[in-house]
Design a protein around this motif. Structure first.
Motif, PDB file in Angstrom:
ATOM      1  N   UNK A  81       0.768  -1.226   0.000  1.00  0.00           N
ATOM      2  CA  UNK A  81       0.000   0.000   0.000  1.00  0.00           C
ATOM      3  C   UNK A  81       0.800   1.276   0.000  1.00  0.00           C
ATOM      4  N   UNK A  82       2.112   1.184   0.124  1.00  0.00           N
ATOM      5  CA  UNK A  82       2.940   2.390   0.138  1.00  0.00           C
ATOM      6  C   UNK A  82       3.262   2.830  -1.284  1.00  0.00           C
ATOM      7  N   UNK A  83       3.265   4.121  -1.590  1.00  0.00           N
ATOM      8  CA  UNK A  83       3.634   4.580  -2.935  1.00  0.00           C
ATOM      9  C   UNK A  83       5.088   4.209  -3.251  1.00  0.00           C
ATOM     10  N   UNK A  84       5.289   3.629  -4.424  1.00  0.00           N
ATOM     11  CA  UNK A  84       6.639   3.215  -4.839  1.00  0.00           C
ATOM     12  C   UNK A  84       7.012   3.790  -6.199  1.00  0.00           C
ATOM     13  N   UNK A  85       6.173   4.648  -6.769  1.00  0.00           N
ATOM     14  CA  UNK A  85       6.504   5.239  -8.060  1.00  0.00           C
ATOM     15  C   UNK A  85       6.525   4.195  -9.166  1.00  0.00           C
ATOM     16  N   UNK A  86       7.590   4.200  -9.944  1.00  0.00           N
ATOM     17  CA  UNK A  86       7.729   3.294 -11.088  1.00  0.00           C
ATOM     18  C   UNK A  86       8.473   2.015 -10.740  1.00  0.00           C
ATOM     19  N   UNK A  87       8.628   1.713  -9.450  1.00  0.00           N
ATOM     20  CA  UNK A  87       9.423   0.546  -9.049  1.00  0.00           C
ATOM     21  C   UNK A  87       8.840  -0.752  -9.603  1.00  0.00           C
ATOM     22  N   UNK A  88       7.504  -0.869  -9.603  1.00  0.00           N
ATOM     23  CA  UNK A  88       6.885  -2.091 -10.127  1.00  0.00           C
ATOM     24  C   UNK A  88       7.158  -2.260 -11.618  1.00  0.00           C
ATOM     25  N   UNK A  89       7.098  -1.182 -12.368  1.00  0.00           N
ATOM     26  CA  UNK A  89       7.332  -1.260 -13.805  1.00  0.00           C
ATOM     27  C   UNK A  89       8.806  -1.568 -14.108  1.00  0.00           C
ATOM     28  N   UNK A  90       9.710  -1.011 -13.308  1.00  0.00           N
ATOM     29  CA  UNK A  90      11.130  -1.317 -13.504  1.00  0.00           C
ATOM     30  C   UNK A  90      11.392  -2.794 -13.230  1.00  0.00           C
ATOM     31  N   UNK A  91      10.826  -3.307 -12.137  1.00  0.00           N
ATOM     32  CA  UNK A  91      10.980  -4.734 -11.835  1.00  0.00           C
ATOM     33  C   UNK A  91      10.325  -5.598 -12.901  1.00  0.00           C
ATOM     34  N   UNK A  92       9.205  -5.126 -13.401  1.00  0.00           N
ATOM     35  CA  UNK A  92       8.467  -5.889 -14.404  1.00  0.00           C
ATOM     36  C   UNK A  92       9.305  -6.095 -15.663  1.00  0.00           C
ATOM     37  N   UNK A  93       9.885  -5.024 -16.185  1.00  0.00           N
ATOM     38  CA  UNK A  93      10.625  -5.127 -17.433  1.00  0.00           C
ATOM     39  C   UNK A  93      12.007  -5.765 -17.247  1.00  0.00           C
ATOM     40  N   UNK A  98       8.625 -11.965 -17.870  1.00  0.00           N
ATOM     41  CA  UNK A  98       7.804 -10.954 -18.538  1.00  0.00           C
ATOM     42  C   UNK A  98       8.406 -10.571 -19.881  1.00  0.00           C
ATOM     43  N   UNK A  99       9.712 -10.597 -20.002  1.00  0.00           N
ATOM     44  CA  UNK A  99      10.343 -10.345 -21.297  1.00  0.00           C
ATOM     45  C   UNK A  99       9.948 -11.421 -22.306  1.00  0.00           C
ATOM     46  N   UNK A 100       9.901 -12.683 -21.854  1.00  0.00           N
ATOM     47  CA  UNK A 100       9.435 -13.760 -22.731  1.00  0.00           C
ATOM     48  C   UNK A 100       7.977 -13.531 -23.124  1.00  0.00           C
ATOM     49  N   UNK A 101       7.165 -13.075 -22.150  1.00  0.00           N
ATOM     50  CA  UNK A 101       5.751 -12.815 -22.442  1.00  0.00           C
ATOM     51  C   UNK A 101       5.602 -11.735 -23.496  1.00  0.00           C
ATOM     52  N   UNK A 102       6.423 -10.686 -23.432  1.00  0.00           N
ATOM     53  CA  UNK A 102       6.351  -9.626 -24.430  1.00  0.00           C
ATOM     54  C   UNK A 102       6.807 -10.125 -25.802  1.00  0.00           C
ATOM     55  N   UNK A 103       7.828 -10.969 -25.830  1.00  0.00           N
ATOM     56  CA  UNK A 103       8.257 -11.538 -27.120  1.00  0.00           C
ATOM     57  C   UNK A 103       7.154 -12.402 -27.715  1.00  0.00           C
ATOM     58  N   UNK A 288      -0.311 -16.901  -7.303  1.00  0.00           N
ATOM     59  CA  UNK A 288       0.698 -17.750  -6.697  1.00  0.00           C
ATOM     60  C   UNK A 288       1.712 -16.970  -5.861  1.00  0.00           C
ATOM     61  N   UNK A 289       2.121 -15.808  -6.354  1.00  0.00           N
ATOM     62  CA  UNK A 289       3.147 -15.025  -5.661  1.00  0.00           C
ATOM     63  C   UNK A 289       2.563 -13.987  -4.708  1.00  0.00           C
ATOM     64  N   UNK A 290       1.233 -13.788  -4.751  1.00  0.00           N
ATOM     65  CA  UNK A 290       0.552 -12.822  -3.882  1.00  0.00           C
ATOM     66  C   UNK A 290       1.172 -11.431  -4.027  1.00  0.00           C
ATOM     67  N   UNK A 291       1.304 -10.995  -5.264  1.00  0.00           N
ATOM     68  CA  UNK A 291       1.851  -9.666  -5.545  1.00  0.00           C
ATOM     69  C   UNK A 291       0.855  -8.900  -6.423  1.00  0.00           C
ATOM     70  N   UNK A 292      -0.223  -8.422  -5.851  1.00  0.00           N
ATOM     71  CA  UNK A 292      -1.275  -7.764  -6.656  1.00  0.00           C
ATOM     72  C   UNK A 292      -0.819  -6.470  -7.311  1.00  0.00           C
ATOM     73  N   UNK A 293       0.071  -5.714  -6.673  1.00  0.00           N
ATOM     74  CA  UNK A 293       0.516  -4.461  -7.277  1.00  0.00           C
ATOM     75  C   UNK A 293       1.336  -4.728  -8.533  1.00  0.00           C
ATOM     76  N   UNK A 294       2.224  -5.727  -8.482  1.00  0.00           N
ATOM     77  CA  UNK A 294       2.992  -6.078  -9.675  1.00  0.00           C
ATOM     78  C   UNK A 294       2.068  -6.631 -10.758  1.00  0.00           C
TER      79      UNK A 294
END
Length: 324
Positions: A81-93, A98-103, A288-294
């Protein structure tokens, strides 16, 4: 010297013109209140009729979308619940999965013409009334009524390493193929099963589009001696331009958002993550990972991918239609 009274000498035409000049303009607001109320109600009627649909879209589509995008900028786990800015998107890419998913999304875009051409070609043959076209129409639509789970289970049996298909190709001297275990083939296999299971709906849409064609143009083309490829290219395709646009967009949305069940049943994202798509990645992170924000960040990326791909496809098809 006599002085004429004012107005003396005016003709009846002059008095009539004065009365017309003093008559209120029907376009002004000085008309009767009843007419003003009718004009106001006529202007408000379209907005009143559209308002329920707009409210439903805002409440159940746009508002949840806005909440999901906002949630993607918050943290998970110990930073819940804490604001993290673009941290989720940086971790995502940075995530290899996720890179395989984009390919794989890029692969789906390349395979899209095949997914559209198959029902389009079959609908063309049915429209031309080939022998048995009524039977073929029923057979082609039958897979669309199957559950994706059932379709996946059936093809798991057919495509098993020791399954019927490998035994069949073994009779002609070809070795067994690991359809679902080879990272280079697994994604093509799942996409092929998805096309087989869903092209029946696109077929129905194409047949509905054929019903709107101008038969006079078809008859004129046949009288002029046009061949079948010429009739398809110069008459049928331009006449179905809007239908093709609709099928392209809906098929792309289906490839990006409706393959989860097949992926879960046939490969579970394997082998080695080779069949990951954004929707499967979202389920793994959320379920499975319980990471709803990601997962929300991945959902936001998937939404913008679908939006950009859809707009580009529609623009290309419209330009092609104008050139034709």
């Amino acid at each position: 010297m006599s002085v004429r009274p004012a107005g003396a000498g005016r003709t009846d035409n002059g008095r009539a013109s004065d009365r017309r000049s003093r008559r209120p303009d029907p376009g002004t607001r000085s008309g009767p209140p009843r007419n003003r109320r009718r004009l106001t109600s006529d202007r408000l009627a379209p907005y009143i009729l559209v308002a329920p649909a707009v409210l439903i879209i805002v409440a159940f589509r746009l508002w949840p979308l806005a909440l999901g995008i906002n949630f993607s900028f918050t943290g998970d786990l110990d930073r819940d619940g804490q604001p993290v800015g673009l941290a989720n998107y940086i971790e995502l890419f940075r995530d290899p999965l996720f890179q395989i998913a984009l390919r794989n999304v890029g692969l789906l875009v390349l395979l899209l013409p095949v997914a559209v051409a198959i029902p389009g070609a079959l609908a063309t043959f049915i429209f031309l009334r080939v022998p048995g076209h009524r039977f073929y129409r029923s057979v082609y639509f039958f897979p669309a009524v199957l559950s994706p789970v059932i379709a996946g289970a059936i093809f798991n049996l057919l495509l098993a390493y020791n399954g019927p298909l490998n035994r069949l190709i073994g009779t002609v001297g070809l070795g067994p193929i690991d359809w679902l275990g080879d990272p280079k083939l697994a994604m093509f296999t799942v996409v092929g099963v998805h096309i087989w299971a869903t092209f029946g709906m696109a077929l129905v849409i194409f047949l509905a589009g054929f019903a709107t064609l101008d038969h006079a143009l078809l008859d004129a083309a046949r009288v002029d001696g046009a061949s079948l490829p010429q009739v398809i290219w110069h008459v049928i395709l331009p006449g179905l331009s809007r239908t093709i646009q609709f099928v392209v967009v809906t098929t792309m949305i289906g490839l990006l958002t409706s393959m989860f069940a097949l992926l879960y049943v046939m490969t579970s994202g394997g082998p080695g993550g080779a069949t990951y798509l954004p929707e499967y990645y979202i389920w793994v992170q959320m379920g499975q990972m319980n990471r709803p924000a990601l997962a929300s960040a991945a959902s936001t990326v998937l939404f913008f991918i679908m939006l950009v791909v859809g707009l580009v496809q529609v623009a290309i098809l419209r330009r092609a239609g104008r050139e034709d």
